[in-house]
Design a protein around this motif. Structure first.
Motif, PDB file in Angstrom:
ATOM      1  N   ARG B 108       6.411  41.826  71.483  1.00  0.00           N
ATOM      2  CA  ARG B 108       5.912  41.449  72.366  1.00  0.00           C
ATOM      3  C   ARG B 108       6.750  40.726  73.239  1.00  0.00           C
ATOM      4  O   ARG B 108       6.190  41.262  74.494  1.00  0.00           O
ATOM      5  CB  ARG B 108       4.417  41.527  72.457  1.00  0.00           C
ATOM      6  CG  ARG B 108       3.314  41.043  73.213  1.00  0.00           C
ATOM      7  CD  ARG B 108       2.569  41.356  73.307  1.00  0.00           C
ATOM      8  NE  ARG B 108       1.993  42.578  72.903  1.00  0.00           N
ATOM      9  CZ  ARG B 108       1.209  43.319  74.608  1.00  0.00           C
ATOM     10  NH1 ARG B 108       1.619  43.202  75.633  1.00  0.00           N
ATOM     11  NH2 ARG B 108       1.033  44.747  74.568  1.00  0.00           N
ATOM     12  N   ARG B 109       7.020  39.585  72.501  1.00  0.00           N
ATOM     13  CA  ARG B 109       7.824  38.257  73.631  1.00  0.00           C
ATOM     14  C   ARG B 109       9.128  38.736  73.816  1.00  0.00           C
ATOM     15  O   ARG B 109       9.581  37.791  74.372  1.00  0.00           O
ATOM     16  CB  ARG B 109       7.080  37.411  72.612  1.00  0.00           C
ATOM     17  CG  ARG B 109       5.761  36.844  72.514  1.00  0.00           C
ATOM     18  CD  ARG B 109       5.516  35.432  72.251  1.00  0.00           C
ATOM     19  NE  ARG B 109       6.151  35.327  70.469  1.00  0.00           N
ATOM     20  CZ  ARG B 109       6.740  34.144  70.336  1.00  0.00           C
ATOM     21  NH1 ARG B 109       6.440  33.198  70.924  1.00  0.00           N
ATOM     22  NH2 ARG B 109       7.672  33.842  68.490  1.00  0.00           N
ATOM     23  N   GLN B 110       9.284  39.951  73.397  1.00  0.00           N
ATOM     24  CA  GLN B 110      10.698  39.914  73.833  1.00  0.00           C
ATOM     25  C   GLN B 110      11.840  38.726  73.440  1.00  0.00           C
ATOM     26  O   GLN B 110      13.363  38.290  73.382  1.00  0.00           O
ATOM     27  CB  GLN B 110      11.106  40.838  75.231  1.00  0.00           C
ATOM     28  CG  GLN B 110      10.404  41.504  75.401  1.00  0.00           C
ATOM     29  CD  GLN B 110      10.405  41.877  76.932  1.00  0.00           C
ATOM     30  OE1 GLN B 110      12.000  41.706  77.202  1.00  0.00           O
ATOM     31  NE2 GLN B 110       9.876  42.292  77.677  1.00  0.00           N
ATOM     32  N   THR B 111      10.993  38.289  72.139  1.00  0.00           N
ATOM     33  CA  THR B 111      11.954  36.940  71.269  1.00  0.00           C
ATOM     34  C   THR B 111      12.718  37.885  70.373  1.00  0.00           C
ATOM     35  O   THR B 111      13.752  36.814  69.851  1.00  0.00           O
ATOM     36  CB  THR B 111      11.660  35.892  70.610  1.00  0.00           C
ATOM     37  OG1 THR B 111      10.416  36.190  69.590  1.00  0.00           O
ATOM     38  CG2 THR B 111      10.781  35.136  72.223  1.00  0.00           C
ATOM     39  N   LEU B 112      12.679  38.964  69.496  1.00  0.00           N
ATOM     40  CA  LEU B 112      13.176  39.836  67.936  1.00  0.00           C
ATOM     41  C   LEU B 112      13.422  41.353  68.134  1.00  0.00           C
ATOM     42  O   LEU B 112      12.505  41.191  68.866  1.00  0.00           O
ATOM     43  CB  LEU B 112      11.684  39.229  67.087  1.00  0.00           C
ATOM     44  CG  LEU B 112      11.879  39.672  65.793  1.00  0.00           C
ATOM     45  CD1 LEU B 112      13.561  38.995  65.267  1.00  0.00           C
ATOM     46  CD2 LEU B 112      11.379  39.567  65.292  1.00  0.00           C
ATOM     47  N   SER B 113      14.642  41.128  68.622  1.00  0.00           N
ATOM     48  CA  SER B 113      14.603  42.759  68.322  1.00  0.00           C
ATOM     49  C   SER B 113      15.647  43.095  66.802  1.00  0.00           C
ATOM     50  O   SER B 113      16.373  42.754  66.991  1.00  0.00           O
ATOM     51  CB  SER B 113      15.391  43.036  69.677  1.00  0.00           C
ATOM     52  OG  SER B 113      16.593  42.256  69.690  1.00  0.00           O
ATOM     53  N   ILE B 114      15.236  44.342  66.637  1.00  0.00           N
ATOM     54  CA  ILE B 114      16.092  44.688  65.415  1.00  0.00           C
ATOM     55  C   ILE B 114      16.355  46.168  65.739  1.00  0.00           C
ATOM     56  O   ILE B 114      15.701  47.076  65.833  1.00  0.00           O
ATOM     57  CB  ILE B 114      14.762  44.973  64.129  1.00  0.00           C
ATOM     58  CG1 ILE B 114      14.496  43.298  63.761  1.00  0.00           C
ATOM     59  CG2 ILE B 114      15.261  45.006  63.349  1.00  0.00           C
ATOM     60  CD1 ILE B 114      14.040  43.276  62.881  1.00  0.00           C
TER      61      ILE B 114
END
Ligand SMILES: [Zn+2]
Ligand SMILES: [Zn+2]
Lengths: 163, 372
Positions: B108-114
């Motif tokens: 949600r925080r757009q700090t982790l994307s896979i």
């Protein structure tokens, strides 16, 4: 200025990268830069592009018509894409790849993180080898009591490995 | 979580206030991982790719960090939506071109994307505001450890993690930081810095151009090699070099303030004038002028609370963001008009550059503070 890859469209993306003191320039059109993932700064290394041709030549020094037994990938495919077919390709094409990796990287051996399962599997395999050797010795020496105990331990280990 | 939620809020890295965030826009670390003995995405047939996706995606979605995540197959996203994710650095351009058999999962925080089935089966990326490479690595490292107990990763005791491209083998790690370096560009020192950095096996490049022509004075610095060095060694080396570049940038700004203050004020005044009154603006011009305004904020010519609107504009004026916000497809000319309009509106609340404030602070202002 024309694109260095397709040589037909006008180049719109201009890259300069300095690798170990050598300046390298590549000019690409929109389509080719997208295809090469150039605009993703973390995923792209100019080295890929520049090493594309050299890399294929290095691999060619290995066996010529060989195909990866796991995925069916061949050297010709590497020449086309600059990418390998599967993890087993690293074994199939080891000879050519080793020269390439040496030229590409700081070292030739991995010293960083490793998956826990790899570590555990290695330990279990070592134990299994030792147990099997001892079992053969015990059988040869007709030491059946020891052999029976070793067989139990092997069975236990096999179920551990399967889990 | 829906795409509209992603669109509605900027990533935390943009709003964050990480160390040295004036100069270091963001820090990113990505790890490449693959499943053992399964064909890499580029070589896999569609059915194989889909079966790998079906195996990997649930394992990713059930991660604690992915509670309430945005998870979507690439074929479910419009071309424009994919482009928005590219402009936010959440997926690569290469991934945006994928369809059936590829997916993206992000928190949600757009700090982790896979990214699933990009060039490798898994590309896990953490992005943070400012200079926070260690923290960014910590998160992807944790994700990697959680996944390796459920998925068997391709790993060789001698070569490390095995990747589709031999340039990533070993750690599979690429750490990078995006730096805003107008001082070094204006004083024509940037090429010297690039030369020096590259001699130690790191790569520097303009984000959308080369050398002094880099758009928006934005530069990306990253590790070039992945085999033969530990993850934390790579990150420490990179962080030290970045800290040195930050010092050089501050030095360059000091010299400009002391010796070329007229040129500097002229640049800031012109940038302000053009951005406030122009009715057509191409990406390149906009990024370059916004860069000068951002420098103006750093130097105290504009109030500190104007920083975020400028930082947001860097993303919001990109082509896909423009079209997504106007909810229609636009040609280049229409985009240039809309871009100028959005910038004018955001700058309405912007006070005129206060040169006196800037001159006063030149000795011991924000620069001196940041250097400590
Ligand atoms: Zn081209
Ligand atoms: Zn293979």
């Amino acid at each position: 200025m024309l694109c260095d890859v397709c040589k037909c469209n006008d180049a719109t993306v201009f890259l300069t990268q300095i690798l170990e003191g050598k300046m390298q320039k590549v000019n690409l059109c929109d389509a080719c830069s997208k295809e090469k993932g150039v605009q993703d700064p973390t995923g792209f290394a100019l080295a890929d592009l520049l090493l594309g041709i050299g890399a294929a030549e290095e691999i060619e020094k290995g066996a010529s018509t060989q195909k990866c037994p796991v995925c069916g990938f061949s050297q010709a495919d590497f020449k086309k894409t600059g990418r390998l077919g599967c993890s087993a390709c690293y074994i199939t094409f080891a000879e050519g790849l080793n020269t390439l990796l040496k030229a590409m990287h700081k070292g030739t051996e991995h010293v960083g993180k490793f998956p826990q399962h790899a570590h555990r599997a290695m330990e279990l395999n070592n134990r299994m080898r030792a147990l099997t050797e001892n079992l053969q010795k015990a059988v040869a020496a007709e030491n059946y009591e020891t052999a029976a105990s070793l067989r139990d331990q092997i069975k236990q280990l096999e179920s551990d490995l399967a889990s | 979580m829906k795409f509209s939620n992603v669109m509605a809020t900027a990533g935390e890295w943009l709003r964050g206030e990480g160390p040295h965030h004036q100069i270091v826009v963001s820090s990113r670390v990505r790890l490449a991982r693959n499943l053992r003995n399964r064909p890499f995405p580029g070589w896999a047939k569609k059915a194989e790719r889909t079966s790998i996706l079906d195996l990997v995606r649930p394992r990713v979605e059930e991660l604690t960090e992915m509670q309430d995540s945005f998870s979507e197959g690439l074929q479910e996203l419009s071309a424009l939506e994919r482009q928005v994710l590219v402009e936010r650095h959440l997926i690569s351009r290469e991934h945006a071109a994928k369809g059936v058999g590829s997916a993206v999962v992000m928190n949600r925080r757009q700090t982790l994307s896979i990214m699933i089935n990009e060039e490798d089966h898994l590309r896990m990326q953490s992005i943070r505001s400012g200079l926070q490479l260690k923290q960014a690595f910590k998160l992807v490292d944790k994700i990697d450890s959680a996944l390796e107990s459920k998925l068997e990763f391709a790993y060789d005791p001698r070569l490390g993690y095995l990747t589709a491209c031999p340039t990533n083998v070993g750690t599979g790690m690429r750490a990078s930081a995006m730096l805003h370096l107008p001082g070094l560009v204006l004083s024509e020192l940037i090429n010297q810095v690039i030369q020096a950095v590259s001699k130690i096996g790191l790569a520097v490049r303009g984000l959308y151009g080369e050398g002094t022509e880099a758009m928006g004075n934005l530069f990306q610095i990253s590790n070039q090699t992945t085999l033969g060095e530990k993850e934390d060694e790579i990150i420490n080396r990179l962080s030290k070099v970045i800290e040195t570049i930050i010092e050089k940038e501050h030095d360059a700004r000091q010299v400009l303030l002391q010796k070329k203050s007229n040129t500097l004020w002229d640049q800031i005044g012109r940038a302000y004038g053009v951005l406030t009154y122009a009715h057509a603006m191409a990406s390149k011009e906009a990024l370059n002028l916004l860069s000068i305004i951002k420098l103006g904020v750093d130097l105290g010519a504009f109030p500190e609370d104007r920083r975020l609107p400028i930082d947001e504009l860097f993303i919001d004026i990109q082509p896909a963001h423009l079209q997504k916000s106007s909810q229609q497809k636009l040609n280049a000319e229409e985009r240039d008009h809309l871009r100028a309009q959005i910038i004018r509106e955001r700058l309405k609340l912007f006070p005129k550059p206060d040169i006196s404030k800037m001159a006063r602070e030149s000795g011991n202002g924000s620069i001196a503070q940041d250097l400590k």
